[in-house]
Design a protein around this motif. Structure first.
Motif, PDB file in Angstrom:
ATOM      1  N   PHE A  69      24.186   9.123  30.790  1.00  0.00           N
ATOM      2  CA  PHE A  69      23.331   9.196  31.971  1.00  0.00           C
ATOM      3  C   PHE A  69      24.021   9.924  33.128  1.00  0.00           C
ATOM      4  CE2 PHE A  69      21.321   5.686  29.694  1.00  0.00           C
ATOM      5  CZ  PHE A  69      19.984   6.051  29.768  1.00  0.00           C
ATOM      6  N   SER A  70      25.318   9.680  33.279  1.00  0.00           N
ATOM      7  CA  SER A  70      26.026  10.367  34.371  1.00  0.00           C
ATOM      8  C   SER A  70      26.176  11.857  34.093  1.00  0.00           C
ATOM      9  CB  SER A  70      27.403   9.728  34.581  1.00  0.00           C
ATOM     10  OG  SER A  70      28.193   9.819  33.398  1.00  0.00           O
ATOM     11  N   ASP A 100      28.608  11.024  24.504  1.00  0.00           N
ATOM     12  CA  ASP A 100      29.233   9.714  24.591  1.00  0.00           C
ATOM     13  C   ASP A 100      28.231   8.778  25.257  1.00  0.00           C
ATOM     14  OD1 ASP A 100      30.742   7.471  24.935  1.00  0.00           O
ATOM     15  OD2 ASP A 100      32.113   8.356  26.400  1.00  0.00           O
ATOM     16  N   PRO A 101      27.771   7.728  24.557  1.00  0.00           N
ATOM     17  CA  PRO A 101      26.743   6.851  25.138  1.00  0.00           C
ATOM     18  C   PRO A 101      27.118   6.310  26.507  1.00  0.00           C
ATOM     19  CG  PRO A 101      27.047   6.345  22.818  1.00  0.00           C
ATOM     20  CD  PRO A 101      28.137   7.312  23.174  1.00  0.00           C
ATOM     21  N   ASN A 160      19.314  17.414  21.607  1.00  0.00           N
ATOM     22  CA  ASN A 160      20.533  18.209  21.463  1.00  0.00           C
ATOM     23  C   ASN A 160      21.720  17.529  22.131  1.00  0.00           C
ATOM     24  OD1 ASN A 160      20.080  20.380  19.833  1.00  0.00           O
ATOM     25  ND2 ASN A 160      19.306  21.705  21.480  1.00  0.00           N
ATOM     26  N   ARG A 161      21.482  16.994  23.333  1.00  0.00           N
ATOM     27  CA  ARG A 161      22.575  16.375  24.091  1.00  0.00           C
ATOM     28  C   ARG A 161      22.941  15.000  23.528  1.00  0.00           C
ATOM     29  NH1 ARG A 161      21.886  18.380  30.373  1.00  0.00           N
ATOM     30  NH2 ARG A 161      21.278  20.530  29.844  1.00  0.00           N
ATOM     31  N   LEU A 162      21.966  14.354  22.932  1.00  0.00           N
ATOM     32  CA  LEU A 162      22.265  13.065  22.300  1.00  0.00           C
ATOM     33  C   LEU A 162      23.171  13.228  21.085  1.00  0.00           C
ATOM     34  CD1 LEU A 162      18.799  11.236  22.429  1.00  0.00           C
ATOM     35  CD2 LEU A 162      20.931  10.459  23.517  1.00  0.00           C
TER      36      LEU A 162
END
Length: 619
Positions: free
Chosen positions: A76-77, A71-72, A65-67
């Motif tokens: 991670f942050s 924004d690549p 869902n978050r992917l």
């Protein structure tokens, strides 16, 4: 670490003395309750493990869902907390939980609990009455004691490790799908219902088949062991082909039952494969359709499809494990038929130790008939004075051996009582009673151990010198020193083979006599004690028996009247009653039953035997 878990269960801890109960659940609980904390820990571990595994598809769905809109560069942050939580579950919590499961299952339960069940089952079985072992194959009994440890542990661990795990996982998966969209859970609910029906139809039948297979396997083992144990008889009568047929019948029966179970298992797996395919297709199709109409997100699709795949895989796994569970329950139930039998002859509550100070034996109105209408011993009263030596005489079936077996309390009297120095033997412990009685039987059976260990059986604290002295007194030392077994062990260290087959009948008898000499009990029973000896050795041992019998109360049984005619008193039995008693000379003078037997055995020559006298008096 391994040692800690391996020490959680002591496999040879002293049993409580409570007999294993007959009911299946009660039988299981009898052993499980002794280590409740271990099994409770296993339940908690499975709950955690199932929860962690159910969380993994949820993590995957959340990440998908978050992917979708992320924004690549900042993924991670922005999602470090979720990724950290997922990493902790996958890299730390799940491996630790899985390790704990295996430490308990493999280090504690597999060796410790299995052997504890075997040990306590053996402890109970070995205390069964003598008739218990006469009514069954020794190999069959041993097979049940050995297999019950594995079957009970395996079925219990499987229920906790597999069934509980999958139940928790399935409930978790169903709950997660319901919270997303009830329609997504509908295929799983239908599948669970069909799966339950499938299990209800097949698994009990497979369990019953497994129970029958276990019984047939025990029967097969018993027949094979019976052939091996009596191999000399098989060879002497050239009956190898008959033994082949005896074993072949049991083997074919076991094969037939195995094939029957195989057909049921294959049919079950075929039906389950079709059901699982429908589950995967239905949940995947439903998830894609709901996503296509905007009812759920792509993350939910990514959660639902792995659930379907995992559940399908687990269903097959669960099916196999359940079949093994029912098979092991069947094996356990079949073993319970032997192990959970109550002990027929038990010590009464508060039974004391027998104290033999004089050695007087009294039979008071004793009656016994093995539970049948016709008595083998009927209203028999007999007093044997301290230190008196009596001979029991009578035809086969007259009750001689039965009387001795009653004295040893291998059976309980149906009427009357037996007293030793005024103490009713029914009110003392069996161990103390048999400790006070030494017996040499006609059919001497030795343990498959060294000669020294067989003789030391008479008194565990005996030194090697005392063992040798007893063997010399029994005229056994000479042949013992010449022995060498198949592993090169010599003399007193040589092993005698199963039931003592490496020794001749006379050699076994002499070892048995040495064992009794070492025991030095106040009451001595000789049941055809020299029947297996040649005349020269018998004559030598008869002299040693004079010393052995000094100061003891003696009961001797012999078909050769010349071996017991020197006793203080002869008691003639017929149909469980005393019909004559007196010295050899007195009974000859009466011209009755004994005189007739003596005339037949001596060929009409009336010989006057010497009486047994203490060595000092004889000198």
């Amino acid at each position: 670490m391994f040692r800690y878990f391996e020490r959680l269960i002591d496999p040879v801890a002293t049993p409580s003395g409570v007999s294993p109960p007959a009911g299946t659940l009660a039988f299981y609980w009898h052993f499980i309750r002794q280590h409740k904390p271990v099994f409770a820990a296993l339940v908690v571990i499975q709950f955690l493990l199932a929860s962690f595994d159910a969380a993994l598809p949820v993590f995957v769905g959340m990440i998908v869902n978050r992917l979708a809109g992320a924004d690549p560069a900042s993924f991670f942050s922005d999602n470090w907390a979720l990724l950290t939580m997922m990493a902790v579950v996958i890299l730390v919590l799940r491996p630790l939980t899985l390790s704990a499961q295996f430490l308990i299952s493999q280090q504690a339960l597999a060796p410790g609990f299995s052997n504890m069940v075997r040990w306590q089952s053996h402890w109970h079985v070995v205390r069964q009455s003598w008739p218990f072992f006469q009514a069954d194959f020794a190999g069959r009994i041993a097979n049940k004691v050995m297999q019950v440890g594995y079957s009970l542990r395996s079925s219990t661990a499987t229920i906790v490790n597999i069934v509980l795990y999958i139940a928790i996982y399935g409930i978790g998966a169903l709950t997660i799908l319901l919270t997303q969209d009830w329609r997504l859970a509908l295929p799983m609910v239908i599948w669970l219902g069909a799966y339950a029906v499938l299990l209800k139809v097949f698994v009990p039948k497979i369990g019953e088949s497994a129970k029958a297979m276990s019984e047939s396997r025990s029967q097969l083992t018993g027949r094979i062991v019976d052939s091996y144990t009596n191999i000399l008889t098989v060879k002497l009568f050239a009956k190898a082909e008959e033994e082949d047929a005896f074993v072949r019948d049991a083997l074919l029966r076991h094969t037939e039952l195995s094939q029957k179970q195989g057909r049921m298992v294959t049919g079950f797996i075929m039906a389950l494969a079709a059901l699982n395919a429908l589950l995967i297709a239905a949940i995947s199709g439903m998830a894609l359709w709901l996503w296509s109409i905007g009812a759920i997100s792509i993350g939910i699709v990514a959660t639902a499809i792995p659930f379907a795949l995992q559940l399908a895989g687990m269903a097959g796994w669960l099916a196999w494990e359940l079949m093994e569970v029912f098979e092991n329950i069947g094996v356990t139930e079949e073993s319970m038929g032997v192990i959970a039998q109550p002990i027929a002859i038990t010590d009464r509550p508060g039974a004391g130790e027998l104290a033999v100070t004089r050695g007087e034996i009294r039979f008071e109105h004793a009656s016994f008939g093995y539970g049948r209408d016709v008595s083998v011993i009927e209203d028999l009263s007999l007093t044997i004075q301290p230190g008196e030596k009596i001979g029991l005489i009578g035809r086969s079936g007259a009750g001689k051996s039965t009387l001795v077996n009653l004295l040893l309390r291998f059976f309980d009297l149906e009427e009357g009582r037996i007293l030793i120095d005024g103490q009713d033997i029914a009110n003392v412990t069996q161990e103390s009673l048999r400790h006070a009685i030494a017996m040499v039987t006609q059919d001497t059976s030795l343990l498959h151990r060294s000669v020294a260990e067989n003789i030391r059986y008479g008194r565990r604290s005996a030194t090697h010198d005392e063992i040798v002295a007893a063997a010399r007194q029994a005229h056994a030392d000479e042949f013992i020193n010449e022995l060498e077994d198949w592993r090169g062990r010599k003399g007193y260290g040589a092993h005698v083979g199963e039931r003592g087959v490496k020794l001749s009948g006379g050699q076994r008898q002499r070892v048995a006599i040495a064992r009794v000499i070492l025991k030095n009990a106040p009451i001595l029973v000789l049941d055809e004690a020299t029947s297996a000896l040649d005349s020269e050795v018998e004559a030598a041992i008869q002299e040693q028996l004079v010393t052995l019998m000094e100061g003891k109360t003696v009961i001797a049984i012999a078909h050769r009247l010349s071996t017991i005619a020197r006793m203080d008193r002869l008691v003639v039995l017929e149909a469980g009653r005393i019909i004559e008693q007196g010295t050899h000379a007195e009974l000859l003078a009466k011209g009755g039953h004994y005189a007739d037997l003596w005339a037949r055995q001596s060929g009409g020559f009336i010989l006057q035997p010497k009486r047994f006298e203490p060595r000092e008096a004889a000198e």
